[in-house]
Design a protein around this motif. Structure first.
Motif, PDB file in Angstrom:
ATOM      1  N   LEU A   1       0.833  -1.204   0.000  1.00 13.00           N
ATOM      2  CA  LEU A   1       0.000   0.000   0.000  1.00 13.00           C
ATOM      3  C   LEU A   1       0.866   1.251   0.000  1.00 13.00           C
ATOM      4  CD1 LEU A   1      -2.609  -1.107   2.692  1.00 13.00           C
ATOM      5  CD2 LEU A   1      -2.951  -1.021   0.209  1.00 13.00           C
ATOM      6  N   PRO A   2       0.395   2.338  -0.581  1.00 15.48           N
ATOM      7  CA  PRO A   2       1.145   3.593  -0.557  1.00 15.48           C
ATOM      8  C   PRO A   2       1.520   3.997   0.872  1.00 15.48           C
ATOM      9  CG  PRO A   2      -0.688   3.772  -2.075  1.00 15.48           C
ATOM     10  CD  PRO A   2      -0.860   2.467  -1.351  1.00 15.48           C
ATOM     11  N   LEU A   3       2.760   4.425   1.052  1.00 12.26           N
ATOM     12  CA  LEU A   3       3.328   4.881   2.331  1.00 12.26           C
ATOM     13  C   LEU A   3       3.454   3.745   3.355  1.00 12.26           C
ATOM     14  CD1 LEU A   3       1.531   8.330   2.752  1.00 12.26           C
ATOM     15  CD2 LEU A   3       3.741   7.834   1.703  1.00 12.26           C
ATOM     16  N   LEU A   4       2.389   2.996   3.570  1.00 15.74           N
ATOM     17  CA  LEU A   4       2.427   1.928   4.567  1.00 15.74           C
ATOM     18  C   LEU A   4       3.221   0.729   4.082  1.00 15.74           C
ATOM     19  CD1 LEU A   4       1.369   1.141   7.383  1.00 15.74           C
ATOM     20  CD2 LEU A   4      -0.624   0.132   6.253  1.00 15.74           C
ATOM     21  N   GLY A   5       3.198   0.496   2.763  1.00 14.02           N
ATOM     22  CA  GLY A   5       3.909  -0.646   2.206  1.00 14.02           C
ATOM     23  C   GLY A   5       3.358  -1.961   2.728  1.00 14.02           C
ATOM     24  N   GLU A   6       4.260  -2.874   3.100  1.00 14.11           N
ATOM     25  CA  GLU A   6       3.864  -4.169   3.658  1.00 14.11           C
ATOM     26  C   GLU A   6       4.261  -4.266   5.126  1.00 14.11           C
ATOM     27  OE1 GLU A   6       3.753  -7.306   0.087  1.00 14.11           O
ATOM     28  OE2 GLU A   6       5.802  -6.716   0.610  1.00 14.11           O
ATOM     29  N   THR A   7       4.254  -3.123   5.789  1.00 14.66           N
ATOM     30  CA  THR A   7       4.720  -3.038   7.174  1.00 14.66           C
ATOM     31  C   THR A   7       3.910  -3.923   8.117  1.00 14.66           C
ATOM     32  OG1 THR A   7       5.402  -0.744   6.762  1.00 14.66           O
ATOM     33  CG2 THR A   7       5.267  -1.452   9.057  1.00 14.66           C
ATOM     34  N   LEU A   8       2.589  -3.882   7.988  1.00 13.72           N
ATOM     35  CA  LEU A   8       1.739  -4.646   8.905  1.00 13.72           C
ATOM     36  C   LEU A   8       1.983  -6.143   8.755  1.00 13.72           C
ATOM     37  CD1 LEU A   8      -1.640  -2.684   8.689  1.00 13.72           C
ATOM     38  CD2 LEU A   8       0.168  -2.500  10.407  1.00 13.72           C
ATOM     39  N   GLN A   9       2.128  -6.622   7.522  1.00 13.43           N
ATOM     40  CA  GLN A   9       2.402  -8.041   7.301  1.00 13.43           C
ATOM     41  C   GLN A   9       3.766  -8.420   7.868  1.00 13.43           C
ATOM     42  OE1 GLN A   9       1.326  -5.740   5.043  1.00 13.43           O
ATOM     43  NE2 GLN A   9       0.486  -6.747   3.206  1.00 13.43           N
ATOM     44  N   PHE A  10       4.723  -7.523   7.721  1.00 16.49           N
ATOM     45  CA  PHE A  10       6.084  -7.782   8.197  1.00 16.49           C
ATOM     46  C   PHE A  10       6.119  -7.934   9.724  1.00 16.49           C
ATOM     47  CE2 PHE A  10      10.250  -6.160   9.663  1.00 16.49           C
ATOM     48  CZ  PHE A  10      11.092  -7.033   9.009  1.00 16.49           C
ATOM     49  N   PHE A  11       5.311  -7.132  10.427  1.00 17.03           N
ATOM     50  CA  PHE A  11       5.326  -7.138  11.884  1.00 17.03           C
ATOM     51  C   PHE A  11       4.469  -8.249  12.488  1.00 17.03           C
ATOM     52  CE2 PHE A  11       7.213  -2.940  11.644  1.00 17.03           C
ATOM     53  CZ  PHE A  11       7.997  -2.896  12.782  1.00 17.03           C
ATOM     54  N   THR A  12       3.817  -9.062  11.660  1.00 11.51           N
ATOM     55  CA  THR A  12       2.988 -10.141  12.197  1.00 11.51           C
ATOM     56  C   THR A  12       3.849 -11.158  12.942  1.00 11.51           C
ATOM     57  OG1 THR A  12       1.446  -9.914  10.356  1.00 11.51           O
ATOM     58  CG2 THR A  12       1.356 -11.964  11.615  1.00 11.51           C
ATOM     59  N   PRO A  13       3.530 -11.469  14.214  1.00 16.65           N
ATOM     60  CA  PRO A  13       4.327 -12.441  14.978  1.00 16.65           C
ATOM     61  C   PRO A  13       4.288 -13.829  14.335  1.00 16.65           C
ATOM     62  CG  PRO A  13       2.896 -11.178  16.434  1.00 16.65           C
ATOM     63  CD  PRO A  13       2.456 -10.887  15.034  1.00 16.65           C
ATOM     64  N   ASN A  14       5.336 -14.593  14.588  1.00 19.50           N
ATOM     65  CA  ASN A  14       5.464 -15.939  14.047  1.00 19.50           C
ATOM     66  C   ASN A  14       5.613 -16.914  15.202  1.00 19.50           C
ATOM     67  OD1 ASN A  14       6.099 -18.247  12.587  1.00 19.50           O
ATOM     68  ND2 ASN A  14       8.254 -17.674  12.343  1.00 19.50           N
TER      69      ASN A  14
END
Length: 476
Positions: free
Chosen positions: A37-50
């Motif tokens: 997404l614009p500005l946000l990018g894939e930040t939320l997916q990246f921060f998802t705990p594993n």
């Protein structure tokens, strides 16, 4: 009519901007991937705990779709992520030429703008040499008896408790030892609790960077602020009451600050102290906790490790003498065990650099100014290099070098920024394991689940019951 024209112009502008966001300019061929997404990018997916021990889902899904080198956008920044061992090695070797150490702005806000990870060239080498005065082989040789005494004393205390939360207990043990060596800090004789501030700092370290009261990130910054205030007050007190002989790292820092030709500043010294305190106890306690969990799950590994350490005791002329440096260096299987622990632990899941110029590699171009993230877990869990990579098998290291970085092992970094605290970490782990397996047995009570994030991973409430070997535990 004017409203129609303005609306059309606005739509064209937004469309062009979205196109440029998704298709960045490049003097060559960009690695495949999505900018999100614009500005946000894939930040939320990246921060998802594993919650698995495998490669983080964010990385694994994109490896399967795009290959070992791909692009994304994190916190508004274009990033190339590398799971390719050849590119990783190339990046480390080109430190200071084609790449330099880089971390997001949120990182520098947390660790300080003068932190050692954000410094380059001569300044970085200067600080690295300072740290080696404390954590180099000669200093560690002298420190060995104290490390053993601390480990034995803590284990004795824990054995009198019903249960011990191992991550918290080992973190406290290592922090006390490191703080004593760095700044002669003794919690029992201090009016303020320095470690409490680090705990507040850690709890918000891996959080969305929203600096608003009540958020984890805000609490993290507040914890850093309080810890830095304490460190600054201690430095000022030491400056007003200098010692005749150098006894800790603060004495060394004060000597450097007083030199007319020094390039060290108080701000850099305090940021360095903060990073050293954090890195020394947090990462090592995570590794130790996971080591004990692996031993609990692998009785054959525990048997072999115990045999190595009991052999050390049997070969001594005096049974009650402490560990010697020669004995420490003889712990072949222990070092294999430590390497296997940190390989699977993947405590540092991402190492960041920035391209200083357009970099061409394997048909792709990394544009100048772009961030690059080396991903150690993808290398450490590569089945082409490690047979059955998710299995805990220290013997896989037989005949392999266990004390350096390589294309396929980067738990402690690589290149000129290979972690200067590596030997200190190994001494603490090896000595603790020696005291544990020769004198105690333990029984996991509950917990031990691993939650991995893009920063650190946390063994979730790993409680154990520790008893002396000459005492039969009730559970047996």
């Amino acid at each position: 009519m004017w409203a129609f024209c303005i609306g059309a112009l606005l739509i064209i502008t937004i469309t062009h901007w979205l196109y440029r966001w998704r298709n960045p300019r490049c003097n060559g061929k960009l690695p495949p991937g999505s900018m999100g997404l614009p500005l946000l990018g894939e930040t939320l997916q990246f921060f998802t705990p594993n919650t698995s021990s495998d490669i983080p889902p964010f990385i694994k899904k994109r490896m399967q779709r795009y290959g070992p080198i791909f692009r994304t956008s994190l916190v508004g920044r274009p990033v190339v992520i590398s799971t390719d061992s050849d590119l990783n090695y190339f990046i480390f070797q080109q430190e200071g030429h084609m790449f330099q150490s880089w971390y997001p702005d949120t990182f520098t806000e947390i660790f300080g703008r003068q932190n050692v990870g954000s410094l380059h060239g001569f300044m970085y080498r200067y600080l690295k040499n300072m740290v080696l005065n404390l954590f180099g082989p000669e200093s560690l040789r002298k420190m060995l008896p104290e490390v053993e005494q601390v480990a034995c004393r803590k284990l004795q205390r824990w054995s009198s408790q019903d249960t011990v939360e191992l991550k918290e207990a080992t973190a406290s043990m290592i922090f006390d030892l490191t703080a004593k060596k760095l700044i002669s800090y003794d919690q029992d004789n201090s009016s303020e609790n320095l470690r409490e501030n680090f705990v507040a700092f850690i709890q918000g370290l891996i959080s969305f960077p929203l600096d608003i009261p009540g958020t984890a990130y805000h609490k993290c910054l507040q914890g850093r602020q309080r810890a830095m205030k304490m460190l600054k007050n201690m430095l000022q007190e030491r400056r007003e009451n200098p010692r005749k002989h150098r006894t800790d790292f603060y004495d060394y820092v004060l000597e450097e600050l007083q030199k007319e030709t020094t390039i060290l500043t108080e701000a850099i010294a305090l940021d360095l102290m903060f990073v050293l305190l954090f890195a020394s106890f947090e990462t090592t306690s995570l590794a130790l906790t996971l080591a004990v969990k692996f031993l609990s799950d692998c009785p054959l590994v525990l048997k072999k490790l115990t045999e190595e350490h009991e052999a050390i005791l049997k070969n001594r002329q005096k049974a009650d003498s402490g560990l010697t440096w020669k004995e420490y260096k003889s712990m072949t299987y222990t070092f294999q065990f430590i390497n296997e622990t940190v390989r699977l632990a993947n405590i540092v899941p991402g190492i960041f650099r920035k391209a200083l110029t357009d970099v061409h590699f394997k048909g792709y171009t990394i544009p100048a100014g772009w961030a690059v993230m080396v991903c150690p877990p993808a290398v450490h869990l590569d089945p082409a290099k490690y047979e059955d990579p998710l299995a805990f098998n220290p013997s896989r290291w037989t005949g392999m070098e266990t004390n350096t970085a390589s294309k396929h092992f980067m738990a402690f970094g690589g290149g000129m920024r290979f972690c200067v605290g590596t030997d200190f970490t190994k001494v603490q782990m090896a000595v603790f394991l020696h005291c544990l397996v020769t004198k105690y047995r333990w029984q996991p009570i509950k917990g031990g689940n691993i939650v991995r994030t893009p920063g650190l991973q946390f063994p979730n409430g790993f409680y154990v019951q520790i008893t002396k070997k000459d005492v039969t535990p009730e559970s047996s």
